[in-house]
Design a protein around this motif. Structure first.
Motif, PDB file in Angstrom:
ATOM      1  N   HIS A  94      -8.828   1.271  -9.453  1.00  0.00           N
ATOM      2  CA  HIS A  94      -8.225   0.717  -8.236  1.00  0.00           C
ATOM      3  C   HIS A  94      -9.309   0.608  -7.164  1.00  0.00           C
ATOM      4  O   HIS A  94     -10.084   1.528  -6.958  1.00  0.00           O
TER       5      HIS A  94
ATOM      6  N   VAL B  20       0.828  -1.204   0.000  1.00  0.00           N
ATOM      7  CA  VAL B  20       0.000   0.000   0.000  1.00  0.00           C
ATOM      8  C   VAL B  20       0.864   1.256   0.000  1.00  0.00           C
ATOM      9  O   VAL B  20       0.601   2.197  -0.757  1.00  0.00           O
ATOM     10  N   TRP B  21       1.907   1.292   0.829  1.00  0.00           N
ATOM     11  CA  TRP B  21       2.745   2.495   0.874  1.00  0.00           C
ATOM     12  C   TRP B  21       3.396   2.752  -0.476  1.00  0.00           C
ATOM     13  O   TRP B  21       3.563   3.907  -0.885  1.00  0.00           O
ATOM     14  N   GLN B  22       3.756   1.681  -1.208  1.00  0.00           N
ATOM     15  CA  GLN B  22       4.368   1.845  -2.520  1.00  0.00           C
ATOM     16  C   GLN B  22       3.358   2.398  -3.529  1.00  0.00           C
ATOM     17  O   GLN B  22       3.679   3.285  -4.323  1.00  0.00           O
ATOM     18  N   LYS B  23       2.127   1.888  -3.496  1.00  0.00           N
ATOM     19  CA  LYS B  23       1.090   2.397  -4.402  1.00  0.00           C
ATOM     20  C   LYS B  23       0.850   3.883  -4.171  1.00  0.00           C
ATOM     21  O   LYS B  23       0.750   4.660  -5.121  1.00  0.00           O
ATOM     22  N   LEU B  24       0.764   4.276  -2.898  1.00  0.00           N
ATOM     23  CA  LEU B  24       0.529   5.686  -2.583  1.00  0.00           C
ATOM     24  C   LEU B  24       1.714   6.543  -3.007  1.00  0.00           C
ATOM     25  O   LEU B  24       1.540   7.642  -3.546  1.00  0.00           O
ATOM     26  N   ASN B  25       2.910   6.045  -2.782  1.00  0.00           N
ATOM     27  CA  ASN B  25       4.121   6.756  -3.176  1.00  0.00           C
ATOM     28  C   ASN B  25       4.164   6.956  -4.680  1.00  0.00           C
ATOM     29  O   ASN B  25       4.417   8.072  -5.172  1.00  0.00           O
TER      30      ASN B  25
ATOM     31  N   ALA C  69       1.626   6.865  -6.827  1.00  0.00           N
ATOM     32  CA  ALA C  69       0.544   7.758  -7.257  1.00  0.00           C
ATOM     33  C   ALA C  69       0.914   9.220  -7.005  1.00  0.00           C
ATOM     34  O   ALA C  69       0.680  10.077  -7.857  1.00  0.00           O
ATOM     35  N   ALA C  70       1.500   9.510  -5.853  1.00  0.00           N
ATOM     36  CA  ALA C  70       1.877  10.887  -5.539  1.00  0.00           C
ATOM     37  C   ALA C  70       2.958  11.395  -6.491  1.00  0.00           C
ATOM     38  O   ALA C  70       2.862  12.508  -7.021  1.00  0.00           O
TER      39      ALA C  70
END
Length: 135
Positions: free
Chosen positions: A134, A16-21, A23-24
């Motif tokens: 997503h 999850v942290w990688q997906k958010l990173n 996307a940002a």
């Protein structure tokens, strides 16, 4: 209705942290590459001004590695603005290192973590065809 579209595609098997990173980072790339997609500042009831952000929706899609590779090829064929993020970038600590690992990566077999696409609505739709939003 917008004539352009912004789509972010992230690899579904990332943490999850990688997906958010991802996307940002790729969203910031669209803002840098297409400054006209940024709206006006937000002002609250007291008159305090807040930063501007994209003036149109950003849709976030998920897919596996072959789907991201397919979306990338389709985006290039349609001359879309593409913002890249490959898996090797997670191991770097700054922008210059990100660019260096990307430059070393074979474009025919990038190990995509994600990418952002911007362009004419129908062209973006074709590039992300088959991908799901997503969850």
């Amino acid at each position: 209705m917008f004539t352009t579209k912004i789509a972010i595609v992230v690899r579904q098997d990332l943490a999850v942290w990688q997906k958010l990173n991802v996307a940002a980072f790729v969203a910031s790339g669209i803002a840098a590459a297409v400054p006209d997609c940024i709206g006006e500042p937000y002002i609250d009831a007291t008159g305090r001004s807040y930063a501007r952000m994209a003036g149109q929706p950003i849709l976030v899609f998920a897919g596996d590695l072959p789907q991201l590779q397919k979306a990338h090829r389709a985006a290039l064929e349609r001359d879309l603005t593409v913002v890249p993020y490959i898996e090797a970038m997670f191991a770097t600590g700054h922008d210059a290192a990100n660019r260096a690992v990307f430059r070393e990566s074979n474009p025919e077999s990038h190990h995509w973590a994600g990418l952002a696409l911007y362009g004419e609505r129908k062209a973006v739709d074709k590039a992300v065809k088959g991908l799901s939003l997503h969850p």
